[in-house]
Scaffold this motif. Structure first.
Motif, PDB file in Angstrom:
ATOM      1  N   SER A 542       0.837  -1.209   0.000  1.00  0.00           N
ATOM      2  CA  SER A 542       0.000   0.000   0.000  1.00  0.00           C
ATOM      3  C   SER A 542       0.865   1.249   0.000  1.00  0.00           C
ATOM      4  O   SER A 542       0.499   2.276  -0.586  1.00  0.00           O
ATOM      5  CB  SER A 542      -0.956   0.002   1.200  1.00  0.00           C
ATOM      6  N   PHE A 543       2.024   1.184   0.645  1.00  0.00           N
ATOM      7  CA  PHE A 543       2.946   2.320   0.604  1.00  0.00           C
ATOM      8  C   PHE A 543       3.481   2.501  -0.817  1.00  0.00           C
ATOM      9  O   PHE A 543       3.723   3.626  -1.268  1.00  0.00           O
ATOM     10  CB  PHE A 543       4.098   2.106   1.583  1.00  0.00           C
ATOM     11  N   TYR A 544       3.662   1.395  -1.513  1.00  0.00           N
ATOM     12  CA  TYR A 544       4.076   1.425  -2.922  1.00  0.00           C
ATOM     13  C   TYR A 544       3.020   2.149  -3.758  1.00  0.00           C
ATOM     14  O   TYR A 544       3.349   2.994  -4.606  1.00  0.00           O
ATOM     15  CB  TYR A 544       4.257  -0.014  -3.403  1.00  0.00           C
ATOM     16  N   ALA A 545       1.742   1.827  -3.511  1.00  0.00           N
ATOM     17  CA  ALA A 545       0.662   2.479  -4.252  1.00  0.00           C
ATOM     18  C   ALA A 545       0.650   3.976  -3.978  1.00  0.00           C
ATOM     19  O   ALA A 545       0.455   4.791  -4.896  1.00  0.00           O
ATOM     20  CB  ALA A 545      -0.687   1.854  -3.871  1.00  0.00           C
ATOM     21  N   PHE A 546       0.869   4.351  -2.722  1.00  0.00           N
ATOM     22  CA  PHE A 546       0.882   5.784  -2.399  1.00  0.00           C
ATOM     23  C   PHE A 546       2.054   6.485  -3.063  1.00  0.00           C
ATOM     24  O   PHE A 546       1.959   7.675  -3.410  1.00  0.00           O
ATOM     25  CB  PHE A 546       0.926   5.983  -0.884  1.00  0.00           C
ATOM     26  N   ALA A 547       3.162   5.768  -3.257  1.00  0.00           N
ATOM     27  CA  ALA A 547       4.325   6.364  -3.934  1.00  0.00           C
ATOM     28  C   ALA A 547       3.982   6.764  -5.364  1.00  0.00           C
ATOM     29  O   ALA A 547       4.574   7.707  -5.914  1.00  0.00           O
ATOM     30  CB  ALA A 547       5.500   5.391  -3.921  1.00  0.00           C
ATOM     31  N   ILE A 548       3.033   6.061  -5.979  1.00  0.00           N
ATOM     32  CA  ILE A 548       2.578   6.462  -7.324  1.00  0.00           C
ATOM     33  C   ILE A 548       1.940   7.837  -7.253  1.00  0.00           C
ATOM     34  O   ILE A 548       2.212   8.717  -8.093  1.00  0.00           O
ATOM     35  CB  ILE A 548       1.595   5.422  -7.893  1.00  0.00           C
TER      36      ILE A 548
END
Length: 1004
Positions: A542-548
């Protein structure tokens, strides 16, 4: 230069930055938690804990070959290999962000301008470079753990779905979907995290393939994605193996065929059926069916990595978790049957009482010639239930935590409102959003903070007001204090809003990915108690998704600036600002608490455990952070292969007891006399205490023979007709054969007068586990031939109450049949000179004193333990008249140990070290520790005094009381040792604090 080349070059630049960062900060050897097991299983292709990671093990094996035969470098190269996989994930993140940014800026058919290219590349750089330095991802990136390659698989499939979307109108575009299926199959052998992208990718497919886009159809597409996720996770991964198992059951038990023949026949039929379906779909021109079957086939191709598990289980490797050598045990292995499965949709409250039970599925195990029925899985029925149960554990510690967290009084019945309060306040906020805020807002320190939303420890902070709050130096000067001023969060929120306004469909895709990689995991895992460690790594997707969204924040800021500036200036200014606000800020703040390149503490502690053991010892251990590094140093580096390691948690399983009856490495089999039928699963899992009122302690051999007897007279019979063995007494003894003790060199010649005739002790529990039964067997049949050792962290029940006869020799206790003597020092019993030789001459210390960063396990757990060991050794040496050795020990401690005070209890331990130094006439060292303690105590008292003035309810009364007591004790100690200047200072400070805290201390 074409856009594609520019995009590729910048993607590889991100990879290079990430790889350089991670290799520079790499853990040089094994680290704590699962890493030791993973490296050991990779190096020798062994079977790790459930649900298994065979693809990960094979990748780790390939990386380990880079060590070129140097076993001490295996961990370094597996760490480096998975650091490179993390770096590759960053590269694919860059390409995902640029793909989404391009869709936001350029419509199909439009010509792309240079300024737009600059903005797209800037977005990709900010998001990808920023994610490199985020706390959670960085921590996993530099060690051998499954989340690094799992995130690579996630990054690849998410990037691939956008490649498919961009090329969907071109011939052969569906090859991207086949690639996704194959990578997903492979990822199952690494971690299931990757599967959670399915709902988001289903939406991408729906938005691109279908023209009638509306709310109703979008909801249907979303639900279809959820169903597809369930089909893959349960249908393909678990039920395929279950069908194999029942096919094998029929073939073996009904047809008399060999084990695994039915499974192989079913496999052949499955392959034939898929192949036939593919041929049929081609001949009948059914492209949708063809695509579905080809994708299914490639999922199975990837999933086939799990054939390694039964193959290696058959090979009977040293680490062979669950011994999954047949379809039934493999199915149980995959479904993690030994772990508690929390209720999700309906279940009890914590105060519920079991009123009945019902039978579940029949359970089988592999017998000598056929599958045998173990029994039926029992499901308890409770009297107080709810939908979506969250507070369901009846364990006394969990119940106490529920009541404390929810402010429930004793006897107060929990309600559905309490259930929801726990869900939102603890599970979602404390155990998810707190982690999210660590990564994008800032963090006070890395001490475990699960138990409180108000404590500084483990909490998030922007850092904006921290200086005005006059926080203690133990926070502000710690290298784990990482204020980020919420800048990454702000940029990400800007990107999220910008994408929602420009492209609601893509914004929904990212939102769904964010939800399933974060909050959906919270809902599914249903954590019901304090965890052994912080679980932020579980939500890294989910942190990866927020990085987008952080990357897209560049476009949002440029869009705002364009109202005042021209497009190119706005784009450059936006990129520069966001680079400073995210990757540069993150790197500058996070580097100091992620540089693990200078410590080898987990490795050296494991080495010390083993080197402490006498030759051919049996070492019982329990905790993960003892066990996994021990497995690594023994299995990979071949340190002390003569020592037999027994983990008491695994020792409660029949498969593990059976493995202990076989030799491994250079260690002989454990002296376990029981045949398999006496301890197999379902037999003597627990033996309950039923007091037979025996007047004296009973010989352990007689107790063991009684509880393992199949004679009905040795069993208690229940009303339903069932019977089981019982424990008739908790008072045990072993008659000591002094000749055996001397012949086997259990004690030295000068200690023979200390040998007792018998050793007696009391078992502390109300029932005996299978691990306790196995330990009894070893004690009875060892006859002092092999040294019996225990890790010092084990509980009284785990060591079956033997503590009165255990003598500390460093990081281990050793069972020695000495006469029990009254302890005059209030310290633990030590085999003092053996402990001195270990700690002063043999042990390695992992550069603990000079390492640039020490993890929380080292600081909060092992450092206090080591400090206690030094203190105990020094005091016992002095008590036994070894003055020079005691002084030597103090100096060695000062030489190798850092001066840390993670919490006030450690300050109390350091007080006793200072006191011992004074008694040994090492005045300088005593003063050094007094000053260190005083600095810490004053820091805490000053902080609590400021809290007292601002918010009296938030002070730590315990810290204040302990701090004042320590100052008072140090004042007396310095006075008694004629340190008058130091005493005058302490007396003055003590009087000042007594006045400051008189209001609350007077009430006590």
């Amino acid at each position: 230069m074409s856009y594609q080349k520019i995009n590729n070059l910048f993607g590889w630049l991100c990879f290079l930055v990430a790889a350089t960062t991670y290799i520079l900060t790499l853990e040089p050897s094994v680290s704590f938690w699962d890493c030791g097991e993973f490296i050991a299983c990779a190096y020798r292709l062994q079977v790790s804990h459930q649900p298994g990671y065979p693809m990960f093990a094979m990748l780790g094996k390939a990386f380990s070959l880079l060590s070129m035969g140097d076993k001490t470098k295996v961990a370094y190269f597996t760490n480096m290999g998975f650091a490179l996989s993390s770096s590759a994930a960053i590269m694919f993140l860059f390409w995902t962000i640029t793909a989404m940014a391009k869709k936001l800026l350029i419509k199909r058919g439009e010509t792309q301008t240079t300024t737009q290219t600059i903005m797209i590349m800037g977005a990709g750089l900010v998001g990808a470079l920023g994610f490199i330095f985020t706390d959670t991802f960085w921590f996993s990136a530099v060690e051998t753990v499954v989340f690094s390659p799992a995130m690579l698989c996630t990054a690849v499939v998410f990037w691939a779905i956008f490649k498919w979307e961009a090329q969907v109108d071109e011939p052969g575009s569906d090859r991207w979907l086949v690639l996704i299926a194959y990578v997903m199959g492979l990822s199952v052998g690494i971690h299931l995290l990757n599967l959670l992208t399915i709902p988001a990718m289903t939406l991408v497919y729906y938005f691109r393939r279908y023209k009638n886009i509306n709310v109703k159809n979008t909801i249907i597409a979303f639900l279809a994605g959820v169903v597809l996720l369930a089909v893959v996770q349960f249908g393909i991964i678990q039920y395929t193996v279950k069908l194999f198992a029942y096919a094998d059951l029929f073939a073996v038990n009904s047809l008399g065929m060999p084990f695994n023949s039915g499974a192989l026949i079913f496999l052949a039929l499955l392959v034939a059926l898929i192949a036939y379906g593919i041929v049929y779909s081609i001949r009948k021109h059914k492209p949708a069916l063809n695509l579905a079957l080809v994708c299914l086939a490639f999922i199975y191709f990837g999933y086939s990595s799990f054939t390694m598990v039964p193959i290696r289980a058959h090979a009977d490797t040293n680490l062979n978790n669950y011994h999954a050598d047949n379809a039934f045990s493999l199915g149980e292995y995959l479904s993690r049957i030994q772990y508690v499965a929390p209720p999700l949709l309906y279940g009890p409250y914590f105060d519920a009482k079991a009123i009945d039970q019902k039978e579940g599925i029949t359970m089988y195990r592999k017998g000598p010639k056929s599958y045998e029925v173990v029994g039926k899985k029992q499901e308890l029925i409770y009297d107080h239930n709810t939908i979506m149960p969250r507070i369901f554990s009846t364990d006394a510690n969990d119940v106490a935590f529920y009541k404390d967290w929810l402010r429930l009084g004793d006897g107060q019945t929990p309600t559905f409102s309490d259930n929801l309060s726990w869900l939102f306040s603890w599970q979602i906020y404390q155990m998810y959003f707190r982690y999210f805020l660590w990564n994008f807002v800032g963090r006070y320190n890395d001490i475990d903070g699960q138990a409180s939303t108000h404590s500084l420890n483990g909490n998030w902070t922007t850092g904006l007001l921290d200086h005005s709050r006059h926080l203690p130096d133990s926070i502000m000067k710690s290298n784990t204090y990482t204020p980020l001023y919420a800048l990454p969060l702000i940029v990400g929120l800007l990107g999220m809003v910008y994408q929602y306004r420009r492209n609601k469909q893509d914004a929904l895709v990212i939102a769904v990915m964010y939800f399933f990689m974060g909050i959906a995991i919270v809902l599914y895992v249903n954590q019901y108690n304090l965890q052994p460690r912080e679980r932020d790594y579980s939500y890294v997707g989910s942190f990866y998704a927020f990085a987008i969204w952080i990357g897209l924040g560049v476009l949002a800021m440029a869009d705002l600036l364009m109202k005042k500036l021209n497009a190119r200036t706005a784009s450059y200014l936006s990129i520069a600002t966001c680079l400073l606000a995210v990757p540069v800020l993150l790197a500058s703040k996070e580097w100091k608490d992620h540089d693990r390149s200078t410590k080898t503490i987990a490795h050296d502690l494991a080495y010390n455990y083993l080197i402490s053991c006498p030759k051919n010892a049996i070492l019982f251990n329990s905790a993960d952070n003892e066990t996994y590094p021990l497995w690594y140093v023994q299995e990979v580096e071949n340190v002390r292969p003569d020592v037999r390691l027994i983990n008491v948690n695994l020792f409660s399983a029949g498969w593990n007891v059976r493995q202990m009856q076989h030799p491994i490495n250079e260690a002989a089999a454990a002296p376990i006399s029981m045949p398999y039928d006496k301890y197999k699963d379902g037999v003597r899992d627990i033996i309950r205490f039923n007091d037979a009122k025996l007047p004296d302690s009973v010989e352990l051999k007689d107790v063991f023979e009684f509880i393992t007897s199949d004679d009905m007279r040795a069993k208690v019979e229940y009303q339903d007709g069932s019977s089981e063995n019982y424990l008739p007494t908790r008072n045990f003894k072993i008659t000591v054969n002094k000749k055996q003790v001397l012949d086997n060199h259990v004690v030295t010649a000068d200690q023979q007068n200390k040998i007792a005739d018998t050793i007696e002790w009391k078992y502390p529990g109300q029932y005996l586990t299978k691990a306790g039964l196995g330990m009894m067997d070893i004690l009875v049949h060892n006859d002092w031939k092999r040294p019996i050792c225990f890790a010092t962290s084990m509980t009284d029940e785990e060591i079956i109450g033997l503590r009165p006869h255990l003598y500390k020799e460093g990081l281990i206790y050793r069972l020695i049949p000495f006469k029990t003597e009254k302890n005059t020092t209030d310290n633990e019993q030590t085999n003092t000179m053996a402990m001195y030789n270990n700690m002063v001459n043999k042990y390695k210390w992992g550069n603990i004193k000079n390492a640039r960063y020490l993890d929380s396990q080292t600081v909060d757990v092992f450092y206090p333990m080591l400090l206690s060991n030094w203190m105990t050794l020094t005091q016992n040496l002095a008590a036994e008249g070894h003055h020079n050795e005691a002084v030597n020990t103090l100096h060695k401690m000062d030489e190798v140990m850092p001066d840390l005070t993670p919490y006030i209890d450690v300050a109390a331990r350091k007080y006793y070290i200072a006191d011992t130094a004074y008694h040994l006439k090492d005045i300088n060292l005593g003063n050094k520790y007094v000053n260190s303690i005083n600095t810490y105590v004053k820091d805490q008292l000053d902080y609590n005094y400021r809290l007292l003035k601002d918010n009296a309810d938030s002070i730590s009364l315990r810290d204040v009381q302990m701090g004042m007591s320590l100052m008072q004790a140090m004042a007396g100690m310095t006075r008694d040792n004629n340190q008058l200047a130091l005493n005058t200072k302490l007396e003055g400070e003590l009087k000042d604090y007594e006045n400051k805290f008189s209001a609350i201390l007077g009430k006590q």
